[in-house]
Design an enzyme around this catalytic site. Structure first.
Site, mmCIF file in Angstrom:
data_model
loop_
_atom_site.group_PDB
_atom_site.id
_atom_site.type_symbol
_atom_site.label_atom_id
_atom_site.label_comp_id
_atom_site.label_asym_id
_atom_site.label_seq_id
_atom_site.Cartn_x
_atom_site.Cartn_y
_atom_site.Cartn_z
ATOM 1 C CG ASP A 161 -2.816 -6.766 -3.941
ATOM 2 O OD1 ASP A 161 -2.035 -7.467 -4.375
ATOM 3 O OD2 ASP A 161 -3.491 -7.144 -3.007
ATOM 4 C CG HIS B 295 2.235 -7.876 -5.104
ATOM 5 N ND1 HIS B 295 3.431 -7.910 -4.556
ATOM 6 C CD2 HIS B 295 1.488 -7.275 -4.353
ATOM 7 C CE1 HIS B 295 3.430 -7.623 -3.487
ATOM 8 N NE2 HIS B 295 2.123 -7.035 -3.144
ATOM 9 C CG HIS C 222 -7.852 -6.820 0.161
ATOM 10 N ND1 HIS C 222 -7.306 -5.777 -0.741
ATOM 11 C CD2 HIS C 222 -6.800 -7.761 -0.183
ATOM 12 C CE1 HIS C 222 -6.322 -6.198 -1.390
ATOM 13 N NE2 HIS C 222 -5.987 -7.255 -1.150
ATOM 14 C CG HIS D 119 -5.740 -11.713 -2.712
ATOM 15 N ND1 HIS D 119 -4.832 -11.406 -3.733
ATOM 16 C CD2 HIS D 119 -5.778 -10.972 -1.920
ATOM 17 C CE1 HIS D 119 -4.218 -10.338 -3.338
ATOM 18 N NE2 HIS D 119 -4.744 -10.034 -2.189
ATOM 19 C CE1 TYR E 226 0.170 -11.204 3.241
ATOM 20 C CE2 TYR E 226 2.358 -11.291 2.259
ATOM 21 C CZ TYR E 226 1.385 -10.636 2.862
ATOM 22 O OH TYR E 226 1.420 -9.232 3.106
#
Lengths: 358, 358
Positions: free
Chosen positions: B32, B35, B214, B216, B306
């Site tokens: 991840d 990115h 998970h 964010h 997203y």
């Protein structure tokens, strides 16, 4: 208003947990946030940010040196503008928002308080270490006599268990505090520990005295700590734009308000306008000085060290050629409190001497 | 080990809430997190970070293109190194840690999975939109036949209420997933919403199937969301060093592990060593690319978009001369899911045309 933007659905909290709750936000970008710029905000910076916060509907704005009234000094760092000018400048912009100042007894005096009141202060926030509430009494009393809203700040609240913290809050309330804050100066608390502390204060204080939360982000929990406080009964929450402030900084006001929208709380703030003030005004003024959750900031929270020690430790590390992280880890064993900045130098010297035995 | 560094006392949780709980951390800095560097990690970067994570005792390390096996493409951005080389390089360093890879069916194929297994993969994490769990079935089945640990990833979990999310988790478990993750791809969840989702999965899944989280950080809640998940019964938590990752990034592994220490959990990780890996290796390699909770990242969480759309929106904003924030706000009304990146272009073009009527 803003939850209509949101695709977030959740059958288990179809009624968001803070629905109908009125939450009073105090933005401290121009006080705690001034630590991030080493107290070098210009009058223009203060005017721009105050005008933006007032326009977005932030109900309370705190302005002074990062260490409060009288903080501009050799020990705490000289500000670019004297408190008087900062307060006058903000006052001229805050047509709707209340103007608040912080005062640490011993750093600021009754005389500083009277002068700030003369310049249009609405709210005085009197801060002591969490075991020393009684030294706030005369300043809270004077604040009431001056007709100000009076707030008590219990700094380093992680160092007392909830029951003993609540007893100290009661001392501030008895001295005239209308709001008492749990202040996580080290960013060492996690949400479950904030909940127990705020609940203990809510139980110990009379209903007319409100509870507040001032969160730092050293364990990455600033915004959720403020939310946990609201869910446990706090009505007053601090934040700063982009989290500007000591250590890893504060709960970011624009993020906190967005999260409060999600929870159904009423802040009276135009969320999208506030997000733009943070991005267009504050981020531009403070480019290169936005707080980061780096190794030293994390260790402050992990070891329970006063966030304002960060820049002092950084200076000492350079001066004595030792690692910032080693200073923080060593300080952790001494359990220092705000006002013991001189210990940072002692620790740095000791580390430097240990490196080169004579 | 590390709570001895801590002056934090709290009589109400004298026994920290996760005492004795074993929590399995998966670090996704090299998946991840890629990115954040537009998938440009070099083999040397991967070797350095893998070696550091292995040394610090992180039990599971995820490595691939940010969009998983086969993600290197025109649509998702070409990686500097092919997945094969990334996996071989990490495998050589991970003497103790398990090696994991992500696979989005449609982006990656069964053939990618077999090749990764040949190169020493231990764990395959198969990710679908939270309403589409059934399309993970063949990849989970193949993973089991290849002798891999199999994990199901329910992306954009904020878009389903807990009961319906749990039904989708059951589909993945029935297909052979040994762990099913609540994946907050938009960073749109707050701790109380994570708790209800994890609890719903824990109730719906057989005891031998673990639950993971998970998180964010788009609403500033990455680390506390992971903690809330653990307290609600999750045994597997993701993080990335410095929170590197899509959008505002992930829960920062070094902060999460420090917070888990506070809560009495057992991760088997040397916290101080991990903090140093994040600061000395990852921060150096990714200097200038560490994630920030800026306006666009916040709006992703606030509008439920997203996180991987951030860089696509940034590119479209430049190409069509419209504001990133306007693209995100407009996207929010369409409720897009991962894979619908083309909608970003449509929205940007529409905004540009509205600006200049022909």
């Amino acid at each position: 208003m803003s939850t209509t933007d949101s695709p977030v659905v959740d059958s288990t909290d179809h009624v968001p947990p803070l629905t109908g709750r009125r939450i009073q936000i105090c933005d401290t970008t121009l006080r705690d946030g001034s630590h991030s710029v080493r107290h070098q905000f210009s009058a223009d910076d203060v005017a721009t940010v105050s005008a933006g916060l007032n326009r977005a509907g932030v109900p309370m704005v705190e302005v002074t040196h990062g260490d409060g009234l009288g903080g501009s000094s050799f020990a705490y760092g000289f500000a670019r503008c004297p408190d008087d000018e900062l307060i006058r400048t903000a006052r001229a912009q805050l047509t709707d928002s209340q103007l608040a100042a912080l005062l640490l007894p011993g750093v600021g005096t009754i005389e500083h308080l009277r002068r700030a009141a003369d310049q249009g202060l609405d709210v005085i926030r009197v801060a002591t270490h969490c075991t020393e509430a009684d030294i706030a009494a005369q300043h809270l009393t004077e604040g009431r006599e001056l007709g100000l809203v009076t707030v008590g700040f219990l700094m380093m609240s992680h160092m007392l268990p909830p029951d003993r913290l609540a007893a100290q809050a009661r001392v501030m309330a008895d001295a005239g505090a209308q709001v008492v804050y749990v202040v996580d100066s080290a960013g060492a608390l996690l949400p479950h520990q904030v909940s127990t502390r705020v609940a203990a204060l809510r139980t110990a204080l009379p209903p007319e005295v409100s509870v507040g939360m001032h969160a730092h982000n050293n364990l990455g929990s600033g915004v959720p700590n403020a939310l946990a406080a609201a869910m446990a009964g706090a009505d007053h929450l601090d934040g700063s734009c982009h989290g500007l402030g000591a250590g890893a900084g504060n709960a970011a006001t624009e993020v906190l308000v967005a999260a409060l929208d999600r929870c159904g709380a009423e802040t009276g703030i135009a969320t999208q306008a506030l997000i733009d003030v943070a991005a267009d005004d504050v981020a531009r003024i403070c480019a290169g000085n936005l707080p980061a959750l780096d190794r030293t900031a994390l260790l402050l929270g992990y070891c329970g060290i006063y966030s304002s020690f960060l820049l002092h430790a950084r200076r000492a590390a350079q001066q004595y050629q030792v690692a910032e992280a080693d200073i923080i880890r060593a300080l952790g064993r001494h359990r220092p409190v705000g006002g013991q900045e001189d210990l940072i130098i002692d620790v740095a010297i000791a580390l430097a001497q240990r490196r080169q035995p004579s």
